[in-house]
Design a protein around this motif. Structure first.
Motif, short mmCIF file in Angstrom:
data_model
loop_
_atom_site.label_atom_id
_atom_site.label_comp_id
_atom_site.label_asym_id
_atom_site.label_seq_id
_atom_site.Cartn_x
_atom_site.Cartn_y
_atom_site.Cartn_z
N PRO A 50 0.68 -1.48 -0.37
CA PRO A 50 0.12 -0.62 0.04
C PRO A 50 1.11 1.71 -0.43
O PRO A 50 0.92 2.70 -0.60
N HIS A 51 1.64 1.27 0.59
CA HIS A 51 2.86 2.31 0.86
C HIS A 51 3.67 2.97 -0.56
O HIS A 51 3.49 3.96 -1.39
N LEU A 52 3.72 1.78 -1.02
CA LEU A 52 5.01 1.34 -2.75
C LEU A 52 3.62 1.69 -3.35
O LEU A 52 3.97 2.80 -4.63
N ASP A 74 1.48 6.78 -7.01
CA ASP A 74 0.42 7.69 -7.34
C ASP A 74 0.54 9.20 -7.00
O ASP A 74 0.72 10.61 -7.77
N PHE A 75 1.57 9.34 -5.82
CA PHE A 75 1.90 10.67 -5.44
C PHE A 75 3.58 11.08 -6.52
O PHE A 75 3.09 11.77 -6.92
N ARG A 121 -2.90 13.46 -10.90
CA ARG A 121 -3.96 13.53 -9.61
C ARG A 121 -4.18 12.16 -9.27
O ARG A 121 -5.22 12.68 -8.57
N LYS A 122 -3.64 11.72 -9.83
CA LYS A 122 -3.75 10.38 -8.91
C LYS A 122 -3.76 10.23 -7.16
O LYS A 122 -4.68 9.82 -6.42
N TYR A 123 -2.57 11.02 -6.46
CA TYR A 123 -2.30 10.71 -5.11
C TYR A 123 -3.36 11.74 -3.95
O TYR A 123 -3.84 12.95 -4.61
N ARG A 124 -4.12 11.35 -3.53
CA ARG A 124 -4.49 11.97 -2.43
C ARG A 124 -5.06 11.79 -1.10
O ARG A 124 -4.83 10.88 -0.67
N GLY A 125 -4.15 13.52 -0.39
CA GLY A 125 -3.38 12.63 1.02
C GLY A 125 -3.04 13.64 1.64
O GLY A 125 -2.86 14.86 0.94
#
Ligand code: HEM
Length: 131
Positions: A45-47, A52-53, A62-66
């Motif tokens: 999950p981290h990778l 995404d980041f 814009r894949k990363y939401r966090g």
């Protein structure tokens, strides 16, 4: 590899090889393994979040939401000097995998984001108001 364009596939190479180094680094590994774990399954999950980041940063996908700032603030306190180690491994990896021009783009982004994270983690307004 050294492909002249940035793609989701080359971002994955960067992320996988970089965290491969982090997980073997005597200074960084304890922090990451403490927060994430040591199993491949725990790291997935981290990778995925990091693919995404970096896709969002490098390709504007814009894949990363966090909220990276909050995530790092919630970690057990660690020495600010470790950011230099993190950046050195990220830079080394970027130069191994990409063209010099693309490597420079990764490196420049990583430095700006590291500065902003450091600001959030270590800057205390009181420090600048002489007491
Ligand atoms: C010494 C420096 C650093 C340390 C020790 C560190 C450590 C960590 C750890 C342990 C996590 C996982 C947290 C969790 O899942 O509970 C994490 C997540 C993350 N880190 Fe770092 N980090 C560092 C620097 C950086 C830098 C420079 C960047 C960006 C250029 C970065 C970007 C991220 C992102 C995007 C996440 C995912 C946050 C989320 O879950 O949404 N980190 N970091």
């Amino acid at each position: 590899m050294n492909t002249p364009t940035i793609t989701e596939a080359t971002i994955r190479l960067q992320v996988d090889r970089f965290y491969g180094k982090v997980r073997k680094d005597t200074q960084l590994a304890p922090i990451f393994n403490g927060a994430i774990g040591t199993d491949e399954a725990e790291w997935q999950p981290h990778l995925q979040r990091m693919y995404d980041f970096w896709s969002s940063i490098m390709l504007g996908s814009r894949k990363y939401r966090g909220n990276p700032m909050k995530k790092h603030q919630d970690l057990p306190a660690f020495d600010a000097a470790l950011f230099d180690r993190w950046l050195a491994l990220f830079e080394e990896t970027a130069r191994e995998l990409h063209t010099p021009k693309i490597a420079e783009r990764y490196i420049a982004k990583s430095k700006v984001i590291a500065e902003s994270l450091k600001y959030g983690l270590y800057f205390r307004p009181a420090d600048s108001i002489a007491g």
